[in-house]
Write a protein that holds these residues in place. Structure first.
Motif, PDB file in Angstrom:
ATOM      1  N   LEU A   1       0.836  -1.196   0.000  1.00 37.94           N
ATOM      2  CA  LEU A   1       0.000   0.000   0.000  1.00 37.94           C
ATOM      3  C   LEU A   1       0.871   1.246   0.000  1.00 37.94           C
ATOM      4  O   LEU A   1       1.848   1.330   0.751  1.00 37.94           O
ATOM      5  N   ILE A   2       0.505   2.203  -0.833  1.00 30.86           N
ATOM      6  CA  ILE A   2       1.160   3.512  -0.850  1.00 30.86           C
ATOM      7  C   ILE A   2       0.113   4.571  -0.534  1.00 30.86           C
ATOM      8  O   ILE A   2      -0.913   4.664  -1.223  1.00 30.86           O
ATOM      9  N   VAL A   3       0.350   5.335   0.522  1.00 31.13           N
ATOM     10  CA  VAL A   3      -0.561   6.407   0.939  1.00 31.13           C
ATOM     11  C   VAL A   3       0.054   7.737   0.507  1.00 31.13           C
ATOM     12  O   VAL A   3       1.215   8.031   0.835  1.00 31.13           O
ATOM     13  N   ASP A   4      -0.725   8.527  -0.221  1.00 31.05           N
ATOM     14  CA  ASP A   4      -0.186   9.729  -0.854  1.00 31.05           C
ATOM     15  C   ASP A   4       0.530  10.652   0.127  1.00 31.05           C
ATOM     16  O   ASP A   4       1.647  11.107  -0.132  1.00 31.05           O
ATOM     17  N   VAL A   5      -0.086  10.938   1.258  1.00 28.40           N
ATOM     18  CA  VAL A   5       0.509  11.895   2.196  1.00 28.40           C
ATOM     19  C   VAL A   5       1.732  11.339   2.915  1.00 28.40           C
ATOM     20  O   VAL A   5       2.474  12.084   3.567  1.00 28.40           O
ATOM     21  N   LEU A   6       1.954  10.032   2.798  1.00 28.42           N
ATOM     22  CA  LEU A   6       3.134   9.410   3.404  1.00 28.42           C
ATOM     23  C   LEU A   6       4.228   9.142   2.378  1.00 28.42           C
ATOM     24  O   LEU A   6       5.194   8.431   2.665  1.00 28.42           O
ATOM     25  N   GLY A   7       4.076   9.705   1.193  1.00 22.05           N
ATOM     26  CA  GLY A   7       5.077   9.478   0.162  1.00 22.05           C
ATOM     27  C   GLY A   7       4.960   8.061  -0.385  1.00 22.05           C
ATOM     28  O   GLY A   7       3.936   7.671  -0.913  1.00 22.05           O
ATOM     29  N   ALA A   8       6.022   7.295  -0.259  1.00 24.46           N
ATOM     30  CA  ALA A   8       6.029   5.917  -0.759  1.00 24.46           C
ATOM     31  C   ALA A   8       5.660   4.921   0.329  1.00 24.46           C
ATOM     32  O   ALA A   8       5.748   3.715   0.121  1.00 24.46           O
ATOM     33  N   ALA A   9       5.267   5.388   1.493  1.00 23.04           N
ATOM     34  CA  ALA A   9       4.983   4.502   2.626  1.00 23.04           C
ATOM     35  C   ALA A   9       3.501   4.102   2.689  1.00 23.04           C
ATOM     36  O   ALA A   9       2.650   4.824   2.170  1.00 23.04           O
ATOM     37  N   PRO A  10       3.211   2.947   3.311  1.00 22.13           N
ATOM     38  CA  PRO A  10       4.139   1.966   3.854  1.00 22.13           C
ATOM     39  C   PRO A  10       4.967   1.222   2.798  1.00 22.13           C
ATOM     40  O   PRO A  10       6.013   0.678   3.091  1.00 22.13           O
ATOM     41  N   GLY A  11       4.490   1.155   1.554  1.00 23.46           N
ATOM     42  CA  GLY A  11       5.257   0.561   0.465  1.00 23.46           C
ATOM     43  C   GLY A  11       5.662  -0.866   0.729  1.00 23.46           C
ATOM     44  O   GLY A  11       4.853  -1.694   1.153  1.00 23.46           O
ATOM     45  N   ILE A  12       6.955  -1.169   0.498  1.00 21.03           N
ATOM     46  CA  ILE A  12       7.426  -2.543   0.660  1.00 21.03           C
ATOM     47  C   ILE A  12       7.391  -2.990   2.120  1.00 21.03           C
ATOM     48  O   ILE A  12       7.545  -4.180   2.413  1.00 21.03           O
ATOM     49  N   LEU A  13       7.180  -2.050   3.037  1.00 22.74           N
ATOM     50  CA  LEU A  13       7.094  -2.388   4.465  1.00 22.74           C
ATOM     51  C   LEU A  13       5.645  -2.579   4.925  1.00 22.74           C
ATOM     52  O   LEU A  13       5.391  -2.682   6.131  1.00 22.74           O
ATOM     53  N   SER A  14       4.714  -2.636   3.998  1.00 19.24           N
ATOM     54  CA  SER A  14       3.295  -2.681   4.341  1.00 19.24           C
ATOM     55  C   SER A  14       2.953  -3.797   5.321  1.00 19.24           C
ATOM     56  O   SER A  14       2.189  -3.595   6.269  1.00 19.24           O
ATOM     57  N   ALA A  15       3.489  -4.992   5.090  1.00 20.20           N
ATOM     58  CA  ALA A  15       3.123  -6.141   5.926  1.00 20.20           C
ATOM     59  C   ALA A  15       3.735  -6.071   7.322  1.00 20.20           C
ATOM     60  O   ALA A  15       3.294  -6.799   8.224  1.00 20.20           O
ATOM     61  N   ARG A  16       4.729  -5.225   7.514  1.00 17.40           N
ATOM     62  CA  ARG A  16       5.378  -5.122   8.828  1.00 17.40           C
ATOM     63  C   ARG A  16       5.499  -3.664   9.278  1.00 17.40           C
ATOM     64  O   ARG A  16       6.448  -3.279   9.962  1.00 17.40           O
ATOM     65  N   TRP A  17       4.524  -2.854   8.912  1.00 18.38           N
ATOM     66  CA  TRP A  17       4.570  -1.428   9.198  1.00 18.38           C
ATOM     67  C   TRP A  17       4.628  -1.140  10.694  1.00 18.38           C
ATOM     68  O   TRP A  17       5.286  -0.205  11.139  1.00 18.38           O
ATOM     69  N   SER A  18       3.972  -1.960  11.479  1.00 19.52           N
ATOM     70  CA  SER A  18       3.952  -1.767  12.931  1.00 19.52           C
ATOM     71  C   SER A  18       5.158  -2.404  13.617  1.00 19.52           C
ATOM     72  O   SER A  18       5.310  -2.291  14.837  1.00 19.52           O
ATOM     73  N   GLY A  19       5.991  -3.089  12.854  1.00 17.91           N
ATOM     74  CA  GLY A  19       7.174  -3.723  13.415  1.00 17.91           C
ATOM     75  C   GLY A  19       7.084  -5.227  13.537  1.00 17.91           C
ATOM     76  O   GLY A  19       8.094  -5.895  13.764  1.00 17.91           O
TER      77      GLY A  19
END
Length: 224
Positions: free
Chosen positions: A77-95
């Motif tokens: 997922l890419i959220v516009d206001v977050l730039g390229a985030a969560p991007g490739i880190l989508s599945a582990r965004w919370s750590g």
């Protein structure tokens, strides 16, 4: 021809098979899809920094281990206001990898102050095909083409809402409302989140569907 899909999720195979059959017609009967999991292949470490890099990395690893053509995909997922985030880190965004609830909670907190008309987002998927050199057909002059590597991008644009809706799907589906809707609304007359859609409705407009449709001509060329 056997093609290995670089996944341990058997649920992906029917979706990819349906796309190939729809795009290739009768030619699809010459393709046998098997998963990397069914062949007891390990998951490679995803060291890429883009969806395309990770998709190609996974397909190369499977092709190298098996000597067979390989398909792989990577998405997020890419959220516009977050730039390229969560991007490739989508599945582990919370750590913690795969903690959907924690990932959603963190994302919603990060954009809590963003107005509804600025919460645009998109799911992206890169689908990759890697064909080892040994699987490439010999040219008329007797030479063999180099290994084939190709990746295609698919996107599903939409909006992030403030509260979860729906019980289907996975990941960020409960807070994502796709722009492309199936022609019906929920019980409250609202546009559907991905999690309120049936699997068929979601697959028809999904980023993964679009990526594999774009890759279909290369798959067709492979089987001749």
């Amino acid at each position: 021809m056997k093609i290995v899909v670089a996944t341990h999720n058997e649920g992906k195979l029917p979706e990819i098979r349906n796309i190939i059959e729809a795009e290739l017609g009768q030619a699809a009967q010459h393709i046998e899809l098997v998963s990397a999991g069914s062949m007891n292949l390990p998951d490679p470490v995803e060291t890429g920094v883009t969806f395309e890099e990770n998709a190609l990395l996974k397909a190369r690893d499977v092709a190298r281990r098996t000597g067979l053509p390989a398909l792989a995909d990577d998405s997020g997922l890419i959220v516009d206001v977050l730039g390229a985030a969560p991007g490739i880190l989508s599945a582990r965004w919370s750590g913690v990898h795969g903690d959907d609830e924690a990932n959603i909670d963190l994302l919603l907190a990060q954009i809590a102050d963003i107005p509804d008309n600025k919460r645009g987002a998109r799911f992206c998927c890169d689908a990759a095909l890697v064909v080892p050199q040994d699987c490439r057909e010999q040219r008329d002059d007797g030479s063999v083409p180099q290994a084939q590597e190709v990746a295609r991008l698919g996107e599903m644009k939409g909006t992030i809402i403030r509260q979860r809706r729906g019980d289907n799907g996975f990941g960020y589906d409960p807070i994502f409302v796709p722009d492309n809707q199936p022609g019906r609304r929920n019980a409250n007359g609202e546009k559907l989140t991905s999690a309120e859609m049936t699997a068929e409705e979601k697959n028809a407009i999904s980023h993964r569907h679009k990526a594999f449709v774009a890759l279909a001509p290369e798959i067709k060329e492979l089987i001749g």
